[in-house]
Design a protein around this motif. Structure first.
Motif, PDB file in Angstrom:
ATOM      1  N   ARG A  99       0.859  -1.185   0.000  1.00 58.88           N
ATOM      2  CA  ARG A  99       0.000   0.000   0.000  1.00 58.88           C
ATOM      3  C   ARG A  99       0.894   1.234   0.000  1.00 58.88           C
ATOM      4  O   ARG A  99       2.014   1.186   0.509  1.00 58.88           O
ATOM      5  N   ASP A 100       0.374   2.332  -0.501  1.00 61.66           N
ATOM      6  CA  ASP A 100       1.148   3.573  -0.456  1.00 61.66           C
ATOM      7  C   ASP A 100       1.465   3.970   0.984  1.00 61.66           C
ATOM      8  O   ASP A 100       2.481   4.618   1.239  1.00 61.66           O
ATOM      9  N   THR A 101       0.621   3.560   1.926  1.00 59.21           N
ATOM     10  CA  THR A 101       0.862   3.883   3.335  1.00 59.21           C
ATOM     11  C   THR A 101       2.051   3.116   3.920  1.00 59.21           C
ATOM     12  O   THR A 101       2.459   3.376   5.053  1.00 59.21           O
ATOM     13  N   ASP A 102       2.631   2.193   3.153  1.00 59.30           N
ATOM     14  CA  ASP A 102       3.835   1.472   3.575  1.00 59.30           C
ATOM     15  C   ASP A 102       5.097   2.292   3.341  1.00 59.30           C
ATOM     16  O   ASP A 102       6.212   1.828   3.584  1.00 59.30           O
ATOM     17  N   LEU A 103       4.931   3.513   2.880  1.00 62.14           N
ATOM     18  CA  LEU A 103       6.045   4.391   2.535  1.00 62.14           C
ATOM     19  C   LEU A 103       7.097   4.503   3.649  1.00 62.14           C
ATOM     20  O   LEU A 103       8.296   4.369   3.358  1.00 62.14           O
ATOM     21  N   GLU A 115      10.765  10.100  -1.270  1.00 66.85           N
ATOM     22  CA  GLU A 115       9.383   9.613  -1.283  1.00 66.85           C
ATOM     23  C   GLU A 115       8.924   9.171  -2.672  1.00 66.85           C
ATOM     24  O   GLU A 115       8.272   8.144  -2.804  1.00 66.85           O
ATOM     25  N   ALA A 116       9.274   9.915  -3.701  1.00 70.63           N
ATOM     26  CA  ALA A 116       8.847   9.566  -5.058  1.00 70.63           C
ATOM     27  C   ALA A 116       9.443   8.222  -5.490  1.00 70.63           C
ATOM     28  O   ALA A 116       8.742   7.378  -6.057  1.00 70.63           O
ATOM     29  N   LEU A 151       7.740   5.417  -3.494  1.00 69.06           N
ATOM     30  CA  LEU A 151       6.388   5.143  -4.005  1.00 69.06           C
ATOM     31  C   LEU A 151       6.449   4.429  -5.353  1.00 69.06           C
ATOM     32  O   LEU A 151       5.624   3.554  -5.634  1.00 69.06           O
ATOM     33  N   TYR A 156       8.792   2.314  -6.202  1.00 63.62           N
ATOM     34  CA  TYR A 156       9.126   0.937  -5.808  1.00 63.62           C
ATOM     35  C   TYR A 156       7.852   0.194  -5.390  1.00 63.62           C
ATOM     36  O   TYR A 156       7.611  -0.927  -5.840  1.00 63.62           O
ATOM     37  N   ILE A 157       7.036   0.822  -4.552  1.00 60.90           N
ATOM     38  CA  ILE A 157       5.779   0.206  -4.127  1.00 60.90           C
ATOM     39  C   ILE A 157       4.918  -0.101  -5.339  1.00 60.90           C
ATOM     40  O   ILE A 157       4.362  -1.190  -5.464  1.00 60.90           O
ATOM     41  N   GLY A 158       4.823   0.839  -6.254  1.00 62.25           N
ATOM     42  CA  GLY A 158       4.021   0.634  -7.463  1.00 62.25           C
ATOM     43  C   GLY A 158       4.506  -0.538  -8.296  1.00 62.25           C
ATOM     44  O   GLY A 158       3.690  -1.303  -8.838  1.00 62.25           O
ATOM     45  N   CYS A 160       4.196  -7.397   1.050  1.00 59.50           N
ATOM     46  CA  CYS A 160       4.587  -6.560   2.171  1.00 59.50           C
ATOM     47  C   CYS A 160       4.420  -7.434   3.415  1.00 59.50           C
ATOM     48  O   CYS A 160       3.402  -8.112   3.568  1.00 59.50           O
TER      49      CYS A 160
END
Length: 185
Positions: free
Chosen positions: A22-26, A50-51, A54, A56-58, A73
């Motif tokens: 999730r993006d909240t895992d940042l 941060e970019a 994010l 990486y998460i994507g 995750c």
């Protein structure tokens, strides 16, 4: 394209569950980016902003569709806080061979969460009809990871000399493996 599907329920073991990113895992991903080793073995840039974190998460959301495998995750079961990553990667689907990997964010290490994550990942692997073997490749110096794997039931099969190229250098790897449990009958 792989015939594999995302699990209907999150794999759980001990204090962790494996779930989609999730993006909240940042914050966890930013913590991982401070580790000197993790960026060398993943697509997460060192000291990511941060970019980049994010992005990486994507990228993790597309791994299964790309036929690479499952990117999870690692989250705590009690509050779903992200603490690390785990992957079950397709190495040779025709022979039922997968490669596992796991890492816990530096701020969460030392509490046995990696072992829980590996047990959840391995139990999930056995829900896949095609899975017969899960292999781990660990550098010989990584004693904590070797112990984690052995405690989770993996057996050391030997040293592979100059097996992986990491950070531009060839590295030896210890091969550990778990085999699908044989059903009693």
């Amino acid at each position: 394209m792989t015939p594999l599907r995302w699990p209907a329920t999150d794999p759980v073991a001990g204090r962790v569950r494996l779930r989609a990113f999730r993006d909240t895992d940042l914050p966890m991903v930013l913590d991982l980016a401070t580790d000197p080793y993790v960026p060398r073995i993943s697509t997460l840039p060192a000291d990511a902003d941060e970019a980049a974190a994010l992005a990486y998460i994507g990228r993790q959301h597309g791994r299964l569709a790309e036929g690479r495998g499952f990117s999870f995750c690692v989250a705590l079961t009690d509050d779903s806080a992200a603490v690390g990553t785990a992957g079950l990667w397709v190495d040779d689907l025709g022979h039922g061979r997968f490669r596992g990997g796991y890492t816990i964010a530096p701020g969460r290490r030392g509490h046995g969460l990696a072992g829980d994550a590996l047990r959840a990942l391995t139990a999930f692997a056995w829900t896949l009809e095609v899975a017969h073997r899960v292999e781990l490749y660990v550098e010989p110096w990584n004693v904590a990871s070797l112990r984690t794997a052995e405690r989770a039931g993996y057996v050391c099969e030997g040293l592979l000399r100059d097996h992986h190229r990491i950070g531009g250098a060839w590295c030896d790897m210890v091969l550990l493996a778990a085999l699908r449990p044989v059903s009693g009958g």
